[in-house]
Design a protein around this motif. Structure first.
Motif, PDB file in Angstrom:
ATOM      1  N   SER A  25      40.871  27.719  16.821  1.00  0.00           N
ATOM      2  CA  SER A  25      40.098  28.961  16.703  1.00  0.00           C
ATOM      3  C   SER A  25      38.951  28.789  15.725  1.00  0.00           C
ATOM      4  O   SER A  25      37.839  29.269  15.956  1.00  0.00           O
ATOM      5  CB  SER A  25      41.013  30.103  16.239  1.00  0.00           C
ATOM      6  OG  SER A  25      42.071  30.299  17.132  1.00  0.00           O
ATOM      7  N   GLU A  26      39.230  28.094  14.615  1.00  0.00           N
ATOM      8  CA  GLU A  26      38.195  27.871  13.596  1.00  0.00           C
ATOM      9  C   GLU A  26      37.053  27.033  14.147  1.00  0.00           C
ATOM     10  O   GLU A  26      35.870  27.309  13.861  1.00  0.00           O
ATOM     11  CB  GLU A  26      38.805  27.194  12.367  1.00  0.00           C
ATOM     12  CG  GLU A  26      39.745  28.074  11.550  1.00  0.00           C
ATOM     13  CD  GLU A  26      41.108  28.270  12.198  1.00  0.00           C
ATOM     14  OE1 GLU A  26      41.436  27.506  13.138  1.00  0.00           O
ATOM     15  OE2 GLU A  26      41.842  29.183  11.778  1.00  0.00           O
ATOM     16  N   GLU A  27      37.379  26.010  14.941  1.00  0.00           N
ATOM     17  CA  GLU A  27      36.330  25.156  15.526  1.00  0.00           C
ATOM     18  C   GLU A  27      35.481  25.939  16.520  1.00  0.00           C
ATOM     19  O   GLU A  27      34.256  25.757  16.596  1.00  0.00           O
ATOM     20  CB  GLU A  27      36.969  23.946  16.196  1.00  0.00           C
ATOM     21  CG  GLU A  27      37.554  22.941  15.209  1.00  0.00           C
ATOM     22  CD  GLU A  27      38.338  21.847  15.901  1.00  0.00           C
ATOM     23  OE1 GLU A  27      38.287  20.694  15.424  1.00  0.00           O
ATOM     24  OE2 GLU A  27      39.023  22.132  16.916  1.00  0.00           O
ATOM     25  N   ALA A  32      30.311  28.700  17.578  1.00  0.00           N
ATOM     26  CA  ALA A  32      29.615  29.949  17.898  1.00  0.00           C
ATOM     27  C   ALA A  32      28.578  30.274  16.825  1.00  0.00           C
ATOM     28  O   ALA A  32      27.465  30.725  17.128  1.00  0.00           O
ATOM     29  CB  ALA A  32      30.617  31.091  18.038  1.00  0.00           C
ATOM     30  N   ILE A  33      28.932  30.043  15.561  1.00  0.00           N
ATOM     31  CA  ILE A  33      27.994  30.293  14.466  1.00  0.00           C
ATOM     32  C   ILE A  33      26.818  29.329  14.554  1.00  0.00           C
ATOM     33  O   ILE A  33      25.650  29.718  14.355  1.00  0.00           O
ATOM     34  CB  ILE A  33      28.712  30.168  13.111  1.00  0.00           C
ATOM     35  CG1 ILE A  33      29.713  31.310  12.944  1.00  0.00           C
ATOM     36  CG2 ILE A  33      27.704  30.188  11.952  1.00  0.00           C
ATOM     37  CD1 ILE A  33      30.615  31.176  11.736  1.00  0.00           C
ATOM     38  N   ALA A  34      27.107  28.058  14.874  1.00  0.00           N
ATOM     39  CA  ALA A  34      26.033  27.073  15.017  1.00  0.00           C
ATOM     40  C   ALA A  34      25.069  27.484  16.131  1.00  0.00           C
ATOM     41  O   ALA A  34      23.848  27.378  15.985  1.00  0.00           O
ATOM     42  CB  ALA A  34      26.631  25.700  15.300  1.00  0.00           C
ATOM     43  N   PHE A 164      33.874  33.804  23.709  1.00  0.00           N
ATOM     44  CA  PHE A 164      32.834  32.804  23.498  1.00  0.00           C
ATOM     45  C   PHE A 164      32.741  31.899  24.723  1.00  0.00           C
ATOM     46  O   PHE A 164      33.754  31.337  25.169  1.00  0.00           O
ATOM     47  CB  PHE A 164      33.141  31.961  22.262  1.00  0.00           C
ATOM     48  CG  PHE A 164      33.224  32.759  20.983  1.00  0.00           C
ATOM     49  CD1 PHE A 164      32.078  33.244  20.377  1.00  0.00           C
ATOM     50  CD2 PHE A 164      34.453  33.032  20.394  1.00  0.00           C
ATOM     51  CE1 PHE A 164      32.152  33.979  19.197  1.00  0.00           C
ATOM     52  CE2 PHE A 164      34.542  33.770  19.216  1.00  0.00           C
ATOM     53  CZ  PHE A 164      33.378  34.245  18.624  1.00  0.00           C
ATOM     54  N   ASP A 165      31.542  31.737  25.245  1.00  0.00           N
ATOM     55  CA  ASP A 165      31.294  30.890  26.408  1.00  0.00           C
ATOM     56  C   ASP A 165      31.815  29.471  26.134  1.00  0.00           C
ATOM     57  O   ASP A 165      31.499  28.891  25.091  1.00  0.00           O
ATOM     58  CB  ASP A 165      29.791  30.861  26.692  1.00  0.00           C
ATOM     59  CG  ASP A 165      29.450  30.196  28.013  1.00  0.00           C
ATOM     60  OD1 ASP A 165      29.942  29.087  28.266  1.00  0.00           O
ATOM     61  OD2 ASP A 165      28.651  30.761  28.784  1.00  0.00           O
ATOM     62  N   VAL A 166      32.595  28.914  27.066  1.00  0.00           N
ATOM     63  CA  VAL A 166      33.154  27.577  26.851  1.00  0.00           C
ATOM     64  C   VAL A 166      32.085  26.494  26.874  1.00  0.00           C
ATOM     65  O   VAL A 166      32.329  25.375  26.394  1.00  0.00           O
ATOM     66  CB  VAL A 166      34.249  27.251  27.894  1.00  0.00           C
ATOM     67  CG1 VAL A 166      35.421  28.215  27.785  1.00  0.00           C
ATOM     68  CG2 VAL A 166      33.678  27.248  29.310  1.00  0.00           C
ATOM     69  N   GLU A 167      30.910  26.796  27.424  1.00  0.00           N
ATOM     70  CA  GLU A 167      29.853  25.789  27.516  1.00  0.00           C
ATOM     71  C   GLU A 167      28.964  25.778  26.274  1.00  0.00           C
ATOM     72  O   GLU A 167      28.791  24.751  25.626  1.00  0.00           O
ATOM     73  CB  GLU A 167      29.003  26.033  28.769  1.00  0.00           C
ATOM     74  CG  GLU A 167      29.783  25.923  30.071  1.00  0.00           C
ATOM     75  CD  GLU A 167      30.309  24.515  30.336  1.00  0.00           C
ATOM     76  OE1 GLU A 167      29.689  23.555  29.851  1.00  0.00           O
ATOM     77  OE2 GLU A 167      31.338  24.388  31.025  1.00  0.00           O
ATOM     78  N   SER A 170      28.141  30.904  23.137  1.00  0.00           N
ATOM     79  CA  SER A 170      27.509  32.200  22.901  1.00  0.00           C
ATOM     80  C   SER A 170      28.576  33.284  22.909  1.00  0.00           C
ATOM     81  O   SER A 170      29.589  33.178  23.608  1.00  0.00           O
ATOM     82  CB  SER A 170      26.457  32.486  23.981  1.00  0.00           C
ATOM     83  OG  SER A 170      27.064  32.484  25.267  1.00  0.00           O
ATOM     84  N   MET A 171      28.363  34.322  22.107  1.00  0.00           N
ATOM     85  CA  MET A 171      29.309  35.441  22.027  1.00  0.00           C
ATOM     86  C   MET A 171      28.834  36.510  23.004  1.00  0.00           C
ATOM     87  O   MET A 171      28.009  37.353  22.690  1.00  0.00           O
ATOM     88  CB  MET A 171      29.349  35.989  20.591  1.00  0.00           C
ATOM     89  CG  MET A 171      30.442  37.010  20.346  1.00  0.00           C
ATOM     90  SD  MET A 171      30.370  37.662  18.651  1.00  0.00           S
ATOM     91  CE  MET A 171      28.976  38.799  18.809  1.00  0.00           C
ATOM     92  N   ASP A 172      29.382  36.485  24.214  1.00  0.00           N
ATOM     93  CA  ASP A 172      28.883  37.336  25.291  1.00  0.00           C
ATOM     94  C   ASP A 172      29.564  38.704  25.353  1.00  0.00           C
ATOM     95  O   ASP A 172      28.994  39.659  25.878  1.00  0.00           O
ATOM     96  CB  ASP A 172      29.045  36.635  26.634  1.00  0.00           C
ATOM     97  CG  ASP A 172      28.144  35.410  26.767  1.00  0.00           C
ATOM     98  OD1 ASP A 172      27.380  35.132  25.821  1.00  0.00           O
ATOM     99  OD2 ASP A 172      28.212  34.735  27.807  1.00  0.00           O
ATOM    100  N   TYR A 173      30.797  38.795  24.842  1.00  0.00           N
ATOM    101  CA  TYR A 173      31.537  40.053  24.870  1.00  0.00           C
ATOM    102  C   TYR A 173      32.367  40.171  23.590  1.00  0.00           C
ATOM    103  O   TYR A 173      32.741  39.173  22.973  1.00  0.00           O
ATOM    104  CB  TYR A 173      32.498  40.119  26.075  1.00  0.00           C
ATOM    105  CG  TYR A 173      31.841  39.972  27.412  1.00  0.00           C
ATOM    106  CD1 TYR A 173      31.367  41.088  28.105  1.00  0.00           C
ATOM    107  CD2 TYR A 173      31.702  38.721  28.008  1.00  0.00           C
ATOM    108  CE1 TYR A 173      30.763  40.952  29.348  1.00  0.00           C
ATOM    109  CE2 TYR A 173      31.096  38.575  29.248  1.00  0.00           C
ATOM    110  CZ  TYR A 173      30.629  39.689  29.917  1.00  0.00           C
ATOM    111  OH  TYR A 173      30.034  39.553  31.144  1.00  0.00           O
ATOM    112  N   LEU A 174      32.654  41.405  23.223  1.00  0.00           N
ATOM    113  CA  LEU A 174      33.595  41.657  22.137  1.00  0.00           C
ATOM    114  C   LEU A 174      34.267  43.002  22.396  1.00  0.00           C
ATOM    115  O   LEU A 174      33.749  43.839  23.138  1.00  0.00           O
ATOM    116  CB  LEU A 174      32.894  41.635  20.776  1.00  0.00           C
ATOM    117  CG  LEU A 174      31.870  42.734  20.452  1.00  0.00           C
ATOM    118  CD1 LEU A 174      32.543  43.914  19.745  1.00  0.00           C
ATOM    119  CD2 LEU A 174      30.772  42.182  19.561  1.00  0.00           C
ATOM    120  N   ALA A 175      35.427  43.167  21.781  1.00  0.00           N
ATOM    121  CA  ALA A 175      36.166  44.431  21.909  1.00  0.00           C
ATOM    122  C   ALA A 175      36.905  44.681  20.611  1.00  0.00           C
ATOM    123  O   ALA A 175      37.148  43.755  19.827  1.00  0.00           O
ATOM    124  CB  ALA A 175      37.145  44.359  23.082  1.00  0.00           C
TER     125      ALA A 175
END
Length: 249
Positions: A25-27, A32-34, A164-167, A170-175
């Motif tokens: 999860s941390e990776e 995602a931050i990068a 987060f998109d596996v490719e 990018s953070m495309d959705y959140l809830a």
């Protein structure tokens, strides 16, 4: 010859397994931050407009100073170390505890969402990998976030999920689920993604279940099945970034 080809096959299988090594999860959050470039906000003043207010986030050696300034009144709300102070014409306004809490919630929420996903590195954040999930034919890492009571703020009991998109991560959705104001669930879809001075910003379509539900993990499936209704569009405008030097010891 057969042994030779078997050896090559084993090498290929091991190589494939290594390339598909499961990320923690941390990776996933680090990637995602990068992608987002949001680490830059740790030494950059961020200004933007949201609805009736102008917002400003200033990094300091003791954390962030968050501000909300009214566009129509001489009112300024300042949030430092989880304490909100309201100013009117630079004079402090005494607020009832309930009112101060309401303003705190509003100011903190807007800034929090704007800084994502870098805020997922906060000390009070506890990450859990919920596996992978498809949304609109794309595959995502599904990460749950809970908060420790110590350092988790007044809303530490809220629970979040990020996709987060596996490719490209990018953070495309959140809830998220929330307790205040009788509680509820929200689901957000990222729109209008753009990069400003190396930092990725995005707006959101903000949804809620058509029928009251507590199924936070099922919101993506509900979105796919048209079981969510659009509440609002979250748009941050006139974004400005100003580098700042911090001399912390």
């Amino acid at each position: 010859m057969i042994k030779y080809f078997l050896g090559l096959l084993m090498i290929a299988l091991v190589s494939c397994q290594n390339s598909e090594k499961k990320l923690s999860s941390e990776e996933i959050v680090d990637k995602a931050i990068a992608y987002s470039g949001k680490s830059k906000l740790n030494n950059t003043i961020l200004k933007f407009d949201f609805r009736k207010y102008h917002y400003k986030a200033t990094p300091t050696c003791d954390g962030f100073k968050f501000e909300r300034i009214s566009k129509s009144k001489p009112i300024r709300d300042v949030l430092v170390n989880d304490e909100l102070t309201r100013y009117s014409n630079d004079s402090i306004v005494k607020l009832a505890d309930s009112t101060a809490f309401s303003y705190y919630e509003s100011v903190n929420s807007v800034h929090y969402f704007t800084q994502l996903p870098v805020r997922l590195k906060d000390e009070a954040v506890n990450l859990s990998d919920l596996g992978k999930e498809k949304i609109q034919d794309k595959t995502y890492h599904k990460i749950e976030v809970k908060f420790s009571e110590n350092g988790g703020g007044v809303d530490f009991e809220d629970i979040y999920i990020y996709w987060f998109d596996v490719e490209d991560f990018s953070m495309d959705y959140l809830a998220y689920s929330f307790i205040v104001n009788e509680g509820g669930l929200r689901f957000r879809k990222a729109i209008n993604r753009r990069t400003i001075e190396g930092v990725v910003f995005q707006d959101y379509e903000n949804y809620k279940p058509r029928i009251k539900s507590k199924d936070l993990e099922g919101l993506a499936e509900m979105f796919e099945n048209n079981e969510l209704e659009l509440l609002s569009v979250i748009e941050n405008k006139n974004i400005e970034l100003t580098p700042v030097e911090l001399n912390c010891r």
